[in-house]
Design a protein around this motif. Sequence first.
Motif, PDB file in Angstrom:
ATOM      1  N   GLU A  14       0.804  -1.209   0.000  1.00  0.00           N
ATOM      2  CA  GLU A  14       0.000   0.000   0.000  1.00  0.00           C
ATOM      3  C   GLU A  14       0.840   1.263   0.000  1.00  0.00           C
ATOM      4  OE1 GLU A  14       0.434  -2.216   2.378  1.00  0.00           O
ATOM      5  OE2 GLU A  14       0.808  -1.270   4.309  1.00  0.00           O
ATOM      6  N   HIS A  41      -7.883  -5.419   0.344  1.00  0.00           N
ATOM      7  CA  HIS A  41      -6.976  -5.225   1.482  1.00  0.00           C
ATOM      8  C   HIS A  41      -6.133  -3.964   1.275  1.00  0.00           C
ATOM      9  CE1 HIS A  41      -4.175  -6.561   4.747  1.00  0.00           C
ATOM     10  NE2 HIS A  41      -3.318  -5.876   4.008  1.00  0.00           N
ATOM     11  N   GLU A  42      -5.531  -3.838   0.119  1.00  0.00           N
ATOM     12  CA  GLU A  42      -4.629  -2.695  -0.106  1.00  0.00           C
ATOM     13  C   GLU A  42      -5.396  -1.379  -0.119  1.00  0.00           C
ATOM     14  OE1 GLU A  42      -1.711  -3.457   0.424  1.00  0.00           O
ATOM     15  OE2 GLU A  42      -1.869  -5.607   0.038  1.00  0.00           O
ATOM     16  N   HIS A  49      -6.043  -0.081   3.256  1.00  0.00           N
ATOM     17  CA  HIS A  49      -4.876   0.582   3.846  1.00  0.00           C
ATOM     18  C   HIS A  49      -4.926   2.099   3.614  1.00  0.00           C
ATOM     19  CE1 HIS A  49      -2.261  -2.319   5.675  1.00  0.00           C
ATOM     20  NE2 HIS A  49      -2.219  -3.100   4.616  1.00  0.00           N
ATOM     21  N   GLU A  69      -2.076  -3.251   9.776  1.00  0.00           N
ATOM     22  CA  GLU A  69      -2.397  -4.543   9.166  1.00  0.00           C
ATOM     23  C   GLU A  69      -3.629  -5.190   9.800  1.00  0.00           C
ATOM     24  OE1 GLU A  69      -1.385  -5.300   6.457  1.00  0.00           O
ATOM     25  OE2 GLU A  69       0.546  -4.319   6.233  1.00  0.00           O
ATOM     26  N   TYR A 112      -1.106  -9.058  11.662  1.00  0.00           N
ATOM     27  CA  TYR A 112      -2.312  -9.238  10.846  1.00  0.00           C
ATOM     28  C   TYR A 112      -3.453  -9.843  11.678  1.00  0.00           C
ATOM     29  CZ  TYR A 112       0.278  -8.228   6.551  1.00  0.00           C
ATOM     30  OH  TYR A 112       0.997  -7.615   5.568  1.00  0.00           O
TER      31      TYR A 112
HETATM   32 ZN   LIG Z   1      -1.517  -4.948   4.540  1.00  0.00          ZN
END
Ligand SMILES: [Zn+2]
Length: 613
Positions: free
Chosen positions: A325, A342-343, A346, A365, A437
């Motif tokens: 990201e 997901h990115e 971010h 994360e 994560y």
């Molecule tokens: Zn990530």
Amino acid sequence: MAGVAQPRWQQKVKYIMDVRLDVNTNKLTGKQQLHYTNHSPDTLYQLFYHLYWNAFQPNSMMDVRSRELGKNKIGNRADWDGRVRDRILNLKDNEIGYQRIKRLRIQGVAQSFSEQETILQVKLSKPVLPAQTVIIDLEFEAQVPVQIRRSGRDAANGVRYSMTQWYPKICEYDQDGWHPNPYIAREFYGVWGDYQVNITIDSSYLIGGTGNLQNAQQIGHGYQKPGLPVMTKPGKELTWKFMAPNVHDFAWAADPQFIHLTRQIKNGPEIHVIYKNKPGNLKNDSAWWKIAEAAEIVYPFIRERFGAYAYKQYTFIQGGDGGMEYPMATLINGPSLGTAFHEWMHSWYQMMLGTNESLYAWMDEGFTEFATDLVEHYYQSVLATRAGKKYEDNKLPAFHSANYDSYFDLAASGLEEPLTTHADHFNSNYAYSIASYSKGCVFITQLGYIIGEKMRDQLLLEYYKKWRFRHPRCSDFIRLAEEVSGLQLDWYQEYWVNGTKTIDYAIDSLWEEKGLSYVRIKRKGAMPMPIDIQLTFKNQTKEIHYIPMYLMFGEKPAEDSLARTTHPSWKWTDPFCTFTFKQRLTELTSVEIDATQRMADVDRRNNKIELKW
Ligand SMILES: [Zn+2]
């Protein structure tokens, strides 16, 4: 409960960069003018910069660290990043990366500096005073490394240039002082400000990245306004002019065969999707097209749940080696929707809420994992509705369960380290990644159990409003959670973040006495929690018995339509807690601690008793 504190001071930058990338020699040369404003109350006698690409040289700290971790086995696998392994050691002179400072002047005065691998130290001839803005002019030369990790040229996916961490970047200075973290492989922390970046490159190359392109009509390549002519100056090279307001980094990628899709989201950003394809591979085309379509579908949900995206554009670019990201852009290896979601999330957790990733990797994360699960879930529900199918609306945490399971494995492995561990200093890649994560995701999911999900969701919006474009820390988040919920939560940080103690509650015993039924619960793990217990009766009715935790000095709101009885709070010093209910014991068919499974209880086998009378 505390009052609303004023946000703390932070440094400010304005980068003005003019660079040229030679696509034959892979050398980048340029000038950088940095306007640096010292908002701290301190006088600065030295400055630090990151020179990230110096990590891509044999025997660099990143190389040595990777090979050392490779000697450790987690299960039967080497604990190294499979992308890095020992590849840096084998780089030839024309394949390594470097960033060299040729000249550095402050207010026109040459400064002495020393390069210490990935960190540049500048001893100032005159200190920078509080409230002062200085202009730092530097000239630099860089060689784009063969792609090893995140940045580089000629990645396995065929993309020529993944240009991340590509310029001398001043380190952040905050209330803890300088953060000259050498580049070992982990993530980033940067100074908020504005970037003005002019990139000159062979005219066949298409660039995607951070920022808004200022000269789209001169550039073309799909950036021009439809219906207006492209006025490209004749010549072998083009100069792309970008502006990026209020960000803490700038990344880009370039390739002569990039394909470029755009899509304007209503009341949202313009989405760019930039990728490579072999002629006629329609499946690949449609996979990338789907990312643009999915972004449009999910954006209204994201805005409502996490706050509006603050910039004019966002670009999904094929490049790098996985997913990474950056402000207004991401580099992803291929057209995976999960990675794309997901990115993009971010952009909230790190790009707008700019935590120091070295110290709080789990706050970007983990929060991103949590948000990604929700976005994917929403996306699947829209697809199902469009197809006329009934969507299985799984209750929490069914769609976070993979993160719970990974955390349970880590907790049982004996390799767990506290979330407060500096990202570079975890003993293993395994402990770092599962902690940041998965345990980070569980932090936020489980907080929904502790303060109530509606409260948690409101908290995330308040967090966005109060801390965006700043550097929130864990204690800032916890403090805000206390303000929003009215509950005391410092214990949650102390146990879940600062330590590795685990949660384990069990149903100890049930009995009847003088017309009342009794349930005794045992705290077997060291970490205390508030407890929801669900009783199910023969007549199919269910009720919730809630035992608040003493340290919270309050109770969460009732969360669903089930009748709830609140009992006196449980003082954590007592390993047992007993409560009563008025129905006969023989009416009961089951007793279950946290039927929603949001509490990360490491042994759930003792959480439920089924009764057959
Ligand atoms: Zn990530």
